[in-house]
Design an enzyme around this catalytic site. Structure first.
Site, PDB file in Angstrom:
ATOM      1  N   ASN A  84     -44.544  52.795 -54.018  1.00  0.00           N
ATOM      2  CA  ASN A  84     -45.897  53.242 -53.730  1.00  0.00           C
ATOM      3  C   ASN A  84     -45.854  54.536 -52.908  1.00  0.00           C
ATOM      4  O   ASN A  84     -44.844  55.228 -52.870  1.00  0.00           O
ATOM      5  CB  ASN A  84     -46.734  52.145 -53.068  1.00  0.00           C
ATOM      6  CG  ASN A  84     -48.165  52.146 -53.588  1.00  0.00           C
ATOM      7  OD1 ASN A  84     -48.844  53.160 -53.556  1.00  0.00           O
ATOM      8  ND2 ASN A  84     -48.605  50.999 -54.078  1.00  0.00           N
ATOM      9  N   ARG A  85     -46.968  54.851 -52.233  1.00  0.00           N
ATOM     10  CA  ARG A  85     -47.160  56.193 -51.680  1.00  0.00           C
ATOM     11  C   ARG A  85     -46.966  56.241 -50.165  1.00  0.00           C
ATOM     12  O   ARG A  85     -47.284  55.293 -49.452  1.00  0.00           O
ATOM     13  CB  ARG A  85     -48.564  56.701 -52.037  1.00  0.00           C
ATOM     14  CG  ARG A  85     -48.753  56.900 -53.526  1.00  0.00           C
ATOM     15  CD  ARG A  85     -50.209  57.117 -53.918  1.00  0.00           C
ATOM     16  NE  ARG A  85     -50.325  57.388 -55.349  1.00  0.00           N
ATOM     17  CZ  ARG A  85     -50.403  56.439 -56.296  1.00  0.00           C
ATOM     18  NH1 ARG A  85     -50.399  55.159 -55.939  1.00  0.00           N
ATOM     19  NH2 ARG A  85     -50.489  56.759 -57.565  1.00  0.00           N
ATOM     20  N   HIS A 110     -42.882  56.375 -54.887  1.00  0.00           N
ATOM     21  CA  HIS A 110     -41.817  55.604 -55.534  1.00  0.00           C
ATOM     22  C   HIS A 110     -40.411  56.160 -55.280  1.00  0.00           C
ATOM     23  O   HIS A 110     -39.568  56.199 -56.177  1.00  0.00           O
ATOM     24  CB  HIS A 110     -42.078  55.514 -57.034  1.00  0.00           C
ATOM     25  CG  HIS A 110     -43.228  54.631 -57.405  1.00  0.00           C
ATOM     26  ND1 HIS A 110     -43.684  53.624 -56.592  1.00  0.00           N
ATOM     27  CD2 HIS A 110     -44.017  54.614 -58.514  1.00  0.00           C
ATOM     28  CE1 HIS A 110     -44.708  53.009 -57.184  1.00  0.00           C
ATOM     29  NE2 HIS A 110     -44.939  53.596 -58.338  1.00  0.00           N
ATOM     30  N   HIS A 184     -41.261  47.875 -61.566  1.00  0.00           N
ATOM     31  CA  HIS A 184     -42.448  48.529 -62.133  1.00  0.00           C
ATOM     32  C   HIS A 184     -42.630  48.178 -63.612  1.00  0.00           C
ATOM     33  O   HIS A 184     -43.002  49.037 -64.421  1.00  0.00           O
ATOM     34  CB  HIS A 184     -42.348  50.038 -61.958  1.00  0.00           C
ATOM     35  CG  HIS A 184     -43.666  50.729 -61.802  1.00  0.00           C
ATOM     36  ND1 HIS A 184     -44.684  50.610 -62.726  1.00  0.00           N
ATOM     37  CD2 HIS A 184     -44.139  51.549 -60.834  1.00  0.00           C
ATOM     38  CE1 HIS A 184     -45.713  51.343 -62.337  1.00  0.00           C
ATOM     39  NE2 HIS A 184     -45.412  51.912 -61.178  1.00  0.00           N
ATOM     40  N   TYR A 186     -44.340  47.056 -66.961  1.00  0.00           N
ATOM     41  CA  TYR A 186     -45.675  47.043 -67.562  1.00  0.00           C
ATOM     42  C   TYR A 186     -45.703  45.902 -68.572  1.00  0.00           C
ATOM     43  O   TYR A 186     -44.907  45.880 -69.516  1.00  0.00           O
ATOM     44  CB  TYR A 186     -45.956  48.341 -68.311  1.00  0.00           C
ATOM     45  CG  TYR A 186     -46.198  49.565 -67.474  1.00  0.00           C
ATOM     46  CD1 TYR A 186     -47.418  50.228 -67.512  1.00  0.00           C
ATOM     47  CD2 TYR A 186     -45.196  50.109 -66.673  1.00  0.00           C
ATOM     48  CE1 TYR A 186     -47.644  51.382 -66.782  1.00  0.00           C
ATOM     49  CE2 TYR A 186     -45.406  51.258 -65.926  1.00  0.00           C
ATOM     50  CZ  TYR A 186     -46.638  51.884 -65.991  1.00  0.00           C
ATOM     51  OH  TYR A 186     -46.849  53.032 -65.262  1.00  0.00           O
ATOM     52  N   ASP A 250     -55.755  50.654 -59.427  1.00  0.00           N
ATOM     53  CA  ASP A 250     -54.455  51.115 -58.919  1.00  0.00           C
ATOM     54  C   ASP A 250     -54.478  50.855 -57.415  1.00  0.00           C
ATOM     55  O   ASP A 250     -54.462  51.772 -56.604  1.00  0.00           O
ATOM     56  CB  ASP A 250     -54.233  52.598 -59.226  1.00  0.00           C
ATOM     57  CG  ASP A 250     -52.785  53.034 -59.017  1.00  0.00           C
ATOM     58  OD1 ASP A 250     -51.944  52.189 -58.642  1.00  0.00           O
ATOM     59  OD2 ASP A 250     -52.493  54.227 -59.219  1.00  0.00           O
ATOM     60  N   GLN A 284     -49.520  45.305 -56.018  1.00  0.00           N
ATOM     61  CA  GLN A 284     -50.277  46.436 -56.560  1.00  0.00           C
ATOM     62  C   GLN A 284     -50.673  46.121 -58.000  1.00  0.00           C
ATOM     63  O   GLN A 284     -49.813  45.917 -58.854  1.00  0.00           O
ATOM     64  CB  GLN A 284     -49.435  47.716 -56.529  1.00  0.00           C
ATOM     65  CG  GLN A 284     -50.165  48.970 -56.990  1.00  0.00           C
ATOM     66  CD  GLN A 284     -50.888  49.684 -55.865  1.00  0.00           C
ATOM     67  OE1 GLN A 284     -50.835  49.245 -54.716  1.00  0.00           O
ATOM     68  NE2 GLN A 284     -51.548  50.776 -56.176  1.00  0.00           N
ATOM     69  N   GLU A 312     -47.043  44.859 -59.097  1.00  0.00           N
ATOM     70  CA  GLU A 312     -45.880  45.285 -58.320  1.00  0.00           C
ATOM     71  C   GLU A 312     -45.906  44.589 -56.960  1.00  0.00           C
ATOM     72  O   GLU A 312     -46.693  44.946 -56.089  1.00  0.00           O
ATOM     73  CB  GLU A 312     -45.895  46.800 -58.148  1.00  0.00           C
ATOM     74  CG  GLU A 312     -45.921  47.575 -59.455  1.00  0.00           C
ATOM     75  CD  GLU A 312     -46.476  48.978 -59.263  1.00  0.00           C
ATOM     76  OE1 GLU A 312     -45.835  49.764 -58.540  1.00  0.00           O
ATOM     77  OE2 GLU A 312     -47.552  49.272 -59.810  1.00  0.00           O
TER      78      GLU A 312
END
Length: 348
Positions: A84-85, A110, A184, A186, A250, A284, A312
Site C-alpha cells: 500500500n501507500r 507497494h 496482490h 486478483y 480501493d 484492502q 489484500e
C-alpha cells in the site's frame, strides 16, 4: 510431490521457475519465484469442474511487458517491504528522515520502483502434514528502495486437502524498518465466464474503514461503514453501490484482532465461495478499477475494468506517518509473523 518447470527468462536473461502444488481433490496452485507470484489457482465449481480463479499470464514475459509495467497491477505478487501507500514516500524512524521513491503520483506504493514483486525469490518445495508446500525466501539489503536494515523475508505457501491456500509470512531485520507484507492476487471466481466481478457477493467483517484523500492516503479517520456504500457487514453484490464510490473501491477496512474470517465472496455463476482468514488488522478491497483492457492474460482473456478483485490482508496504509494506526516497525531481535488463508468451497 510438488513439481517445478521453467517459467521463461526475465529481461536480463535470468531463468525463473513455476512451482506446482496439488491436493487429492484436484486443486492446483502454481507460483513463480519471480515476485513470489501466484500465477494460477484451480478449484472446483458447484459441478466439480476445475477453473482458474486468479488473473495472470502464461509465462514470465507477461509480467514484464511494457503494457504490464505501465499498468502495474501487481497480479498475484508478494508485496514489500511496505504494501500500500506511504505519503510522499517519506517517514521518520527513530529521529531519522527516510525518503522512498514516489512511484504512485506523489506517494510510494507497494515497496517502490523495484519491489518484492520484481525480485527473484529462493524457492524450496516440500510436503507437510497439511499439504504440499513452497517456501520462498528473499534477502532485502540495507538501503534497498530507501528502506533501512537488512531484511530477510520467508513466505510459505501451502495447498491444503480442503482446498485452502495458506500463506505464512515471517521476517527478521538487523535495523528497525517499516514492514507491511501482503499478496496482490486478483480473483474472479467465475473462471472467466463473467468478464467482471461486479456480480460477486461480498461480506466483510469490518465496521470501519480508513478514510482517504484524493491521492488515497488515509486522513487518520476511521469512519463507521454503517449507511454507506462501504457497509459489507451483510452480503452485498460488489457492483450494487460501486458507482457511489468515486473511482471504485480501493480502501482499507479495519478488522478485529486475531485470526478470523475477514471476508467471504460468493459467485452465483459458478457456485464458488472464497473465505479469507487473516490475523492482520486490515484488508484492502480493490476492485480492479485501473484495468483498462490493455492486458491480455491466460486463455486470451482481456482484462478490462473490474476483471478481478483483490482482498489484500495488511496493516493500514501510511502507518509510519499515522500515530493512531497499529505499529508497523519491525525491530532487531523481533520476528514478524502472519498468516492468511484463502478457503474455497461451493454452494449448490
Amino acid at each position: 510431490m510438488p513439481t517445478v518447470t521453467s517459467f521463461g527468462r526475465t529481461i536480463d536473461g535470468t531463468e525463473v521457475h513455476l512451482f506446482t502444488l496439488r491436493n487429492a481433490s484436484g486443486a492446483i496452485a502454481t507460483i513463480s519465484n519471480y515476485g513470489g507470484t501466484l500465477t494460477s489457482l484451480l478449484v472446483p465449481d458447484r459441478n466439480g469442474q476445475l477453473g482458474d480463479v486468479v488473473l495472470g499470464f502464461e509465462d514470465v514475459s507477461g509480467y514484464q511487458s511494457p503494457a504490464f509495467r505501465q499498468a502495474n497491477p501487481y497480479f498475484g505478487a508478494l508485496i514489500g517491504r511496505y504494501g500500500n501507500r506511504i505519503a510522499k514516500g517519506r517517514f521518520t524512524l527513530d529521529g531519522k528522515a527516510c525518503q522512498l521513491a514516489t512511484n504512485n503520483g506523489p506517494n510510494a506504493l507497494h515497496g517502490g520502483t523495484v519491489g518484492f514483486d520484481q525480485r527473484i525469490w529462493q524457492a524450496t518445495l516440500g510436503t507437510a502434514a497439511a499439504g504440499e508446500t513452497l517456501t520462498l525466501t528473499y534477502h532485502s539489503p540495507d538501503g534497498e528502495e530507501g528502506y533501512p536494515g537488512n531484511l530477510t523475508v520467508t513466505v510459505v505457501y501451502t495447498l491444503t486437502a480442503d482446498n485452502a491456500l495458506r500463506l505464512v509470512y515471517s521476517a527478521t531485520t538487523d535495523h528497525a524498518t517499516p514492514l507491511n507484507l501482503t499478496n496482490h492476487a486478483y480473483f474472479n471466481l467465475s473462471h472467466g465466464t463473467e468478464k467482471d466481478i461486479l456480480g460477486h457477493e461480498l461480506t466483510l467483517a469490518a465496521d470501519r474503514y480508513t478514510v482517504v484523500d484524493a491521492t488515497l492516503i488515509p486522513t487518520g479517520e476511521l469512519r463507521p461503514v454503517a449507511n454507506t456504500p462501504f457497509d459489507f457487514t451483510g452480503p452485498h453484490v460488489i457492483g450494487e453501490r460501486i458507482a457511489q464510490v468515486p473511482g471504485g473501491y480501493d480502501h482499507n477496512f479495519v478488522l478485529n484482532d486475531g485470526l478470523q474470517v475477514a471476508a467471504s465472496v460468493y459467485d452465483p455463476a459458478s457456485g464458488r465461495t472464497m473465505a479469507v482468514m487473516t490475523d492482520q488488522p486490515g484488508v484492502q478491497l480493490y476492485t480492479g478499477n485501473f484495468l483498462d483492457g490493455s492486458l491480455t492474460g491466460k486463455r486470451g482473456t482481456v482484462y478490462g475494468p473490474h476483471a478481478g478483485f483483490c482482498l489484500e490482508t495488511q496493516h493500514f496504509p501510511d502507518s509510519p506517518n499515522q500515530l493512531g494506526f497499529p505499529d508497523t516497525i519491525l525491530r532487531p531481535g523481533k520476528t514478524f509473523q502472519s498468516t492468511t488463508v484463502y478457503q474455497f468451497t461451493v454452494r449448490n
